[in-house]
Design a protein around this motif. Sequence first.
Motif, PDB file in Angstrom:
ATOM      1  N   SER A 123      11.825  21.081   5.164  1.00  0.00           N
ATOM      2  CA  SER A 123      10.912  21.121   6.533  1.00  0.00           C
ATOM      3  C   SER A 123      10.458  22.760   6.796  1.00  0.00           C
ATOM      4  O   SER A 123      10.897  23.609   6.105  1.00  0.00           O
ATOM      5  CB  SER A 123      11.580  20.744   7.630  1.00  0.00           C
ATOM      6  OG  SER A 123      11.733  19.055   7.669  1.00  0.00           O
ATOM      7  N   ASP A 124       9.513  22.623   7.585  1.00  0.00           N
ATOM      8  CA  ASP A 124       8.645  23.787   8.039  1.00  0.00           C
ATOM      9  C   ASP A 124      10.063  24.899   8.434  1.00  0.00           C
ATOM     10  O   ASP A 124      10.917  24.410   9.264  1.00  0.00           O
ATOM     11  CB  ASP A 124       7.646  23.780   8.905  1.00  0.00           C
ATOM     12  CG  ASP A 124       6.444  23.136   8.305  1.00  0.00           C
ATOM     13  OD1 ASP A 124       6.296  23.090   6.868  1.00  0.00           O
ATOM     14  OD2 ASP A 124       5.663  22.493   9.060  1.00  0.00           O
ATOM     15  N   GLN A 125       9.648  26.097   8.391  1.00  0.00           N
ATOM     16  CA  GLN A 125      10.399  27.131   9.175  1.00  0.00           C
ATOM     17  C   GLN A 125      11.632  27.183   8.756  1.00  0.00           C
ATOM     18  O   GLN A 125      12.561  27.716   9.742  1.00  0.00           O
ATOM     19  CB  GLN A 125      10.127  27.144  10.687  1.00  0.00           C
ATOM     20  CG  GLN A 125       8.600  27.486  10.770  1.00  0.00           C
ATOM     21  CD  GLN A 125       8.458  27.465  12.415  1.00  0.00           C
ATOM     22  OE1 GLN A 125       8.799  26.603  13.110  1.00  0.00           O
ATOM     23  NE2 GLN A 125       7.849  28.735  12.889  1.00  0.00           N
ATOM     24  N   CYS A 126      12.280  26.739   7.669  1.00  0.00           N
ATOM     25  CA  CYS A 126      13.775  26.502   7.266  1.00  0.00           C
ATOM     26  C   CYS A 126      14.098  27.741   6.449  1.00  0.00           C
ATOM     27  O   CYS A 126      13.228  28.553   5.777  1.00  0.00           O
ATOM     28  CB  CYS A 126      14.123  25.454   6.563  1.00  0.00           C
ATOM     29  SG  CYS A 126      14.009  23.898   7.531  1.00  0.00           S
ATOM     30  N   VAL A 127      15.201  28.223   6.384  1.00  0.00           N
ATOM     31  CA  VAL A 127      15.998  29.119   5.709  1.00  0.00           C
ATOM     32  C   VAL A 127      17.033  28.708   4.894  1.00  0.00           C
ATOM     33  O   VAL A 127      17.993  27.860   5.116  1.00  0.00           O
ATOM     34  CB  VAL A 127      16.460  30.334   6.441  1.00  0.00           C
ATOM     35  CG1 VAL A 127      17.369  31.398   5.751  1.00  0.00           C
ATOM     36  CG2 VAL A 127      15.500  30.964   7.391  1.00  0.00           C
ATOM     37  N   ASP A 143      15.662  24.428  10.478  1.00  0.00           N
ATOM     38  CA  ASP A 143      17.333  24.446  10.068  1.00  0.00           C
ATOM     39  C   ASP A 143      17.629  25.797   9.059  1.00  0.00           C
ATOM     40  O   ASP A 143      16.743  26.134   8.281  1.00  0.00           O
ATOM     41  CB  ASP A 143      17.661  23.152   9.391  1.00  0.00           C
ATOM     42  CG  ASP A 143      18.069  22.067  10.326  1.00  0.00           C
ATOM     43  OD1 ASP A 143      18.300  22.538  11.486  1.00  0.00           O
ATOM     44  OD2 ASP A 143      18.085  20.835   9.857  1.00  0.00           O
ATOM     45  N   ILE A 144      18.854  26.557   9.260  1.00  0.00           N
ATOM     46  CA  ILE A 144      19.291  27.454   8.372  1.00  0.00           C
ATOM     47  C   ILE A 144      20.428  26.579   7.685  1.00  0.00           C
ATOM     48  O   ILE A 144      21.491  26.183   8.182  1.00  0.00           O
ATOM     49  CB  ILE A 144      19.673  28.647   8.930  1.00  0.00           C
ATOM     50  CG1 ILE A 144      18.640  29.286   9.841  1.00  0.00           C
ATOM     51  CG2 ILE A 144      20.180  29.718   8.297  1.00  0.00           C
ATOM     52  CD1 ILE A 144      18.966  30.212  10.902  1.00  0.00           C
ATOM     53  N   VAL A 145      20.167  26.618   6.255  1.00  0.00           N
ATOM     54  CA  VAL A 145      21.184  25.966   5.425  1.00  0.00           C
ATOM     55  C   VAL A 145      22.181  27.184   4.785  1.00  0.00           C
ATOM     56  O   VAL A 145      21.423  28.072   4.081  1.00  0.00           O
ATOM     57  CB  VAL A 145      20.940  24.824   4.950  1.00  0.00           C
ATOM     58  CG1 VAL A 145      20.246  23.810   5.727  1.00  0.00           C
ATOM     59  CG2 VAL A 145      19.923  25.133   3.613  1.00  0.00           C
ATOM     60  N   ALA A 146      23.239  26.875   4.385  1.00  0.00           N
ATOM     61  CA  ALA A 146      24.081  27.610   3.367  1.00  0.00           C
ATOM     62  C   ALA A 146      25.122  26.932   2.544  1.00  0.00           C
ATOM     63  O   ALA A 146      25.633  25.912   3.128  1.00  0.00           O
ATOM     64  CB  ALA A 146      24.681  28.993   4.167  1.00  0.00           C
ATOM     65  N   ALA A 150      24.605  22.746   0.220  1.00  0.00           N
ATOM     66  CA  ALA A 150      24.094  23.395   1.352  1.00  0.00           C
ATOM     67  C   ALA A 150      24.282  22.582   2.630  1.00  0.00           C
ATOM     68  O   ALA A 150      23.918  21.315   2.630  1.00  0.00           O
ATOM     69  CB  ALA A 150      22.491  23.739   1.139  1.00  0.00           C
ATOM     70  N   ARG A 151      24.746  23.153   3.749  1.00  0.00           N
ATOM     71  CA  ARG A 151      24.798  22.440   5.147  1.00  0.00           C
ATOM     72  C   ARG A 151      24.003  23.385   6.195  1.00  0.00           C
ATOM     73  O   ARG A 151      24.156  24.495   6.007  1.00  0.00           O
ATOM     74  CB  ARG A 151      26.404  22.262   5.545  1.00  0.00           C
ATOM     75  CG  ARG A 151      27.156  21.443   4.333  1.00  0.00           C
ATOM     76  CD  ARG A 151      28.372  21.283   4.801  1.00  0.00           C
ATOM     77  NE  ARG A 151      29.079  20.461   3.686  1.00  0.00           N
ATOM     78  CZ  ARG A 151      30.252  20.250   3.733  1.00  0.00           C
ATOM     79  NH1 ARG A 151      31.285  20.575   4.604  1.00  0.00           N
ATOM     80  NH2 ARG A 151      30.846  19.190   2.797  1.00  0.00           N
ATOM     81  N   VAL A 152      23.948  22.683   7.234  1.00  0.00           N
ATOM     82  CA  VAL A 152      23.392  23.119   8.349  1.00  0.00           C
ATOM     83  C   VAL A 152      24.106  24.112   9.120  1.00  0.00           C
ATOM     84  O   VAL A 152      25.242  23.522   9.392  1.00  0.00           O
ATOM     85  CB  VAL A 152      22.554  22.304   9.273  1.00  0.00           C
ATOM     86  CG1 VAL A 152      21.897  22.841  10.390  1.00  0.00           C
ATOM     87  CG2 VAL A 152      21.323  21.303   8.665  1.00  0.00           C
ATOM     88  N   ILE A 153      23.849  25.519   9.330  1.00  0.00           N
ATOM     89  CA  ILE A 153      24.800  26.136   9.681  1.00  0.00           C
ATOM     90  C   ILE A 153      24.011  26.826  11.468  1.00  0.00           C
ATOM     91  O   ILE A 153      24.924  27.321  12.084  1.00  0.00           O
ATOM     92  CB  ILE A 153      25.255  27.603   9.058  1.00  0.00           C
ATOM     93  CG1 ILE A 153      24.062  28.467   8.778  1.00  0.00           C
ATOM     94  CG2 ILE A 153      25.901  27.272   7.862  1.00  0.00           C
ATOM     95  CD1 ILE A 153      24.222  29.475   8.044  1.00  0.00           C
ATOM     96  N   LYS A 154      22.726  26.512  11.413  1.00  0.00           N
ATOM     97  CA  LYS A 154      22.189  26.868  12.625  1.00  0.00           C
ATOM     98  C   LYS A 154      20.740  26.380  12.736  1.00  0.00           C
ATOM     99  O   LYS A 154      20.439  25.964  11.665  1.00  0.00           O
ATOM    100  CB  LYS A 154      22.203  28.519  12.649  1.00  0.00           C
ATOM    101  CG  LYS A 154      21.653  29.249  14.011  1.00  0.00           C
ATOM    102  CD  LYS A 154      21.815  30.691  14.138  1.00  0.00           C
ATOM    103  CE  LYS A 154      21.385  31.091  15.458  1.00  0.00           C
ATOM    104  NZ  LYS A 154      21.594  32.416  15.373  1.00  0.00           N
ATOM    105  N   ASN A 155      19.992  26.430  13.815  1.00  0.00           N
ATOM    106  CA  ASN A 155      18.705  26.127  13.677  1.00  0.00           C
ATOM    107  C   ASN A 155      18.023  27.367  14.350  1.00  0.00           C
ATOM    108  O   ASN A 155      18.134  27.619  15.362  1.00  0.00           O
ATOM    109  CB  ASN A 155      18.185  24.921  14.593  1.00  0.00           C
ATOM    110  CG  ASN A 155      17.123  24.433  14.358  1.00  0.00           C
ATOM    111  OD1 ASN A 155      15.798  25.133  14.892  1.00  0.00           O
ATOM    112  ND2 ASN A 155      16.632  23.499  13.645  1.00  0.00           N
ATOM    113  N   ARG A 156      17.111  27.811  13.550  1.00  0.00           N
ATOM    114  CA  ARG A 156      16.214  28.899  14.344  1.00  0.00           C
ATOM    115  C   ARG A 156      15.682  28.762  15.453  1.00  0.00           C
ATOM    116  O   ARG A 156      15.264  29.415  16.245  1.00  0.00           O
ATOM    117  CB  ARG A 156      14.973  29.418  13.137  1.00  0.00           C
ATOM    118  CG  ARG A 156      15.652  29.893  11.789  1.00  0.00           C
ATOM    119  CD  ARG A 156      14.382  30.000  11.011  1.00  0.00           C
ATOM    120  NE  ARG A 156      13.624  31.012  11.276  1.00  0.00           N
ATOM    121  CZ  ARG A 156      12.275  31.170  11.308  1.00  0.00           C
ATOM    122  NH1 ARG A 156      11.679  30.377  10.286  1.00  0.00           N
ATOM    123  NH2 ARG A 156      11.576  32.273  11.752  1.00  0.00           N
TER     124      ARG A 156
END
Length: 168
Positions: A123-127, A143-146, A150-156
């Motif tokens: 999606s838009d604006q993800c890391v 969403d920020i995934v790592a 990869a799993r979501v760790i935070k949302n910007r």
Amino acid sequence: MSFSQAISLIPGKTGIYIRAAFYRLVCTDTSDEISVGFLTIFSHADTTIEKGVYIGPQCNIGKCTICADTLLGSAVHILSGKNQHNFDDITTSIQKQGGKFEKIRIGRDCWIGNNATVLADVSDQCVIAAGSVSAKSIPNKGDIVAGNPARVIKNRLAGSVDNEKLFT
């Protein structure tokens, strides 16, 4: 693909300009206001790169759309989906079983870190953190995934998520 390999070898600003012009002509609806790094290879002409995209050196870009203002670090791999090779029939070699190429969408204003591998829509604006393997779609904007997987760790956009729910 042969031309992609050949022009990937041209160094410096000259190479960046030549690659932008080449991909503008070869790839569907691709902007000439892009930066494609040294040794980056495109494996499908059915790829769209929008204005303001930066693709670092040594990337491998499959069948995809990379939306405006997105950044890809070095050695990022965007595969043409996760079903490129069938392997269910053990009586037939994997090489002969075929597969399905999917056009992956990388959203607007994303950042994909060095050595990340992407197999599904973002999606838009993800890391996507460096070294991560994103095999499932990232449906939420920001969403920020790592990790691998990869799993979501935070949302910007919304702040932190409940990590206890993510890793249990």
